[in-house]
Enzyme design. Structure first.
Site, short mmCIF file in Angstrom:
data_model
loop_
_atom_site.label_atom_id
_atom_site.label_comp_id
_atom_site.label_asym_id
_atom_site.label_seq_id
_atom_site.Cartn_x
_atom_site.Cartn_y
_atom_site.Cartn_z
N ARG A 164 -56.86 -24.44 28.18
CA ARG A 164 -56.81 -22.98 28.25
C ARG A 164 -57.51 -22.49 29.52
O ARG A 164 -57.15 -21.49 30.10
CB ARG A 164 -57.45 -22.37 26.99
CG ARG A 164 -57.38 -20.89 27.02
CD ARG A 164 -57.72 -20.13 25.72
NE ARG A 164 -58.19 -20.87 24.59
CZ ARG A 164 -59.47 -21.11 24.32
NH1 ARG A 164 -60.43 -20.67 25.12
NH2 ARG A 164 -59.81 -21.78 23.24
N LYS A 195 -38.86 -13.88 36.71
CA LYS A 195 -37.77 -13.36 37.52
C LYS A 195 -37.57 -14.24 38.76
O LYS A 195 -37.20 -15.38 38.62
CB LYS A 195 -38.07 -11.90 37.87
CG LYS A 195 -38.60 -11.08 36.65
CD LYS A 195 -37.59 -10.91 35.55
CE LYS A 195 -38.15 -10.35 34.25
NZ LYS A 195 -38.89 -9.10 34.33
C1 LIG Z 1 -39.79 -8.41 33.55
C2 LIG Z 1 -40.82 -7.57 34.18
C3 LIG Z 1 -42.12 -7.51 33.65
C4 LIG Z 1 -42.51 -8.23 32.38
O1 LIG Z 1 -42.46 -9.62 32.56
P1 LIG Z 1 -42.04 -10.66 31.38
O2 LIG Z 1 -42.13 -11.95 32.09
O3 LIG Z 1 -40.68 -10.29 30.92
O4 LIG Z 1 -43.06 -10.51 30.31
C5 LIG Z 1 -43.05 -6.73 34.32
N1 LIG Z 1 -42.73 -6.05 35.44
C6 LIG Z 1 -41.50 -6.08 35.96
C7 LIG Z 1 -41.19 -5.31 37.20
C8 LIG Z 1 -40.50 -6.84 35.36
O5 LIG Z 1 -39.27 -6.86 35.88
#
Ligand SMILES: *Cc1c(COP(=O)(O)O)cnc(C)c1O
Length: 386
Positions: A50, A198
């Site tokens: 952790r 992303k």
């Molecule tokens: C997807 C996204 C998040 C959240 O991230 P997760 O990995 O889905 O928890 C936060 N900010 C932006 C701009 C995003 O596109």
């Protein structure tokens, strides 16, 4: 001479000339939860997963290096990262947040952080004055640029100056741009947030989140919270994101080129009322974007002539997938009104321009001609009533 960004995506300079991991070119996945101690009061440098893990450390150092930060922490999702970041504030603290943030961030602020005593002002940072909203309790400004999904551009340097003149932190969610195109810390931000799910991962196959900072005091606070709350990124997922980052540059370049071609094609269709892409000369933030980023990214938003037309597109796409998320090699199309921004109050959502006829595209790395072919087929089917 400082190394170029493409080299830094592939190599972590500080590990060079060493034979750690038996010289393995791909950082091994240390799939362990705990570590044996050499003796009483001694440590190999790793005690419990952790707190730290060698695969995750390699990833964290890579991301810190790419953003020009001193420290980065890797989380199990972007929301886990933002949730932990909010723990550095205390009840009564006030945060000025852009009103067109990722829907999940707005949900976290409004439905969880407010319950725990934080206060938020939602403002349009690209056109309202941040100064006008600062109170004695204000502790931070939280922005995305471009915003999601309306692609509004905020001047990061100017926002950092206002924040620092008033002793506030500037937090920038850099998910849309990635460190390949934009480095908020180098423009004055104190903390950078990423959804690694992303572009950093880039293949729509895993989730991750990051917090990056160049301030030792913030790093110390975040590391304490990290080991205490435990939303750490698993070793295998750390490896997947490390692998994704190696091709970040080539993916971003290609996706951006595709987005430019698609934006131009969409502008030529009469059913499209508006194409919102910072790379277009008619985008109000075009010049600021050019001054603070190395490109325009591969996210674009369009407003169709009607809700029915927008829904028909979602119905008829085949190669382009109707799915949430963004930043992967596959082109995805989303309906912000009911997907990413479903929990944003209708009044705020519509005031921000996210109407029922708005669609958001995350342009992937396919051949631009095939993406245009697919959309041309969809548009023709709708317009011929098929
Ligand atoms: C997807 C996204 C998040 C959240 O991230 P997760 O990995 O889905 O928890 C936060 N900010 C932006 C701009 C995003 O596109």
């Amino acid at each position: 001479m400082a190394r170029g960004i493409n080299t830094r995506c592939v190599h972590l300079e500080e590990t060079e000339g060493k034979t750690e991991h038996y010289g393995a070119i791909s950082c091994p996945i240390y799939q362990t939860s705990t570590y044996a101690h050499p003796g009483v009061g001694q440590s190999t440098g790793y005690d419990y997963n952790r707190v730290s893990n060698p695969t995750r450390d390699q990833l964290q150092k890579t991301v810190a290096e790419l953003e020009g930060g001193k420290d980065a922490l890797a989380f199990s999702s972007g929301m886990a990262a933002i949730t932990l970041l909010m723990e550095i504030f205390k009840p009564g603290d006030h945060i000025i947040a852009d009103s067109d943030l990722y829907g999940g961030s707005i949900r976290l602020f409004k439905q969880i952080n407010e319950k725990n005593g934080l206060k938020f002002s939602s403002i349009d940072c690209h056109r309202e004055k941040i100064e006008d909203y600062i109170t004695a309790d204000t502790k931070a400004v939280y922005i995305e640029t471009p915003t999601n999904p309306m692609m509004n551009i905020t001047d990061i340097k100017a926002a950092a100056k206002v924040a620092h003149d008033h002793g506030l932190l500037l937090i920038v969610d850099n998910t849309f741009m990635t460190p390949y195109l934009q480095n908020p810390l180098l423009l004055g931000a104190d903390v950078v947030v990423h959804s690694g799910t992303k572009y950093l991962g880039g293949h729509n196959d895993t989730m991750a989140g990051f917090l990056v900072t160049n301030r030792d005091d913030i790093s110390e606070k975040l590391r304490f919270l990290y080991k205490t709350t435990g939303a750490c990124l698993a070793p295998f997922d750390s490896w997947l994101i490390l692998r994704g980052i190696k091709t970040l540059g080539v993916r971003m370049e290609r996706a951006e080129k595709n987005a430019e071609e698609l934006a131009a094609w969409l502008e030529s269709r009469s059913a499209v009322k508006k194409v919102i892409y910072p790379g277009l000369l008619n985008h109000p933030g075009h010049e600021i974007q050019k001054s603070q980023a190395r490109g325009f990214g591969a996210m674009l938003t369009m407003e169709l002539e009607s809700k029915e037309y927008a829904l028909a597109i979602l119905d008829k796409v085949r190669m382009i997938k109707y799915a949430e998320s963004l930043g992967g090699v596959e082109t995805l199309i989303t309906y912000p009104a009911t997907q990413t921004h479903a929990d944003v109050p209708v009044k705020i959502r519509e005031a921000n321009g996210i109407t029922d006829s708005v669609l958001r595209l995350s342009v992937g790395i396919e051949d631009a001609a095939d993406l245009i072919d697919e959309l041309a087929r969809v548009f023709d089917e709708i317009e011929s009533g098929r």
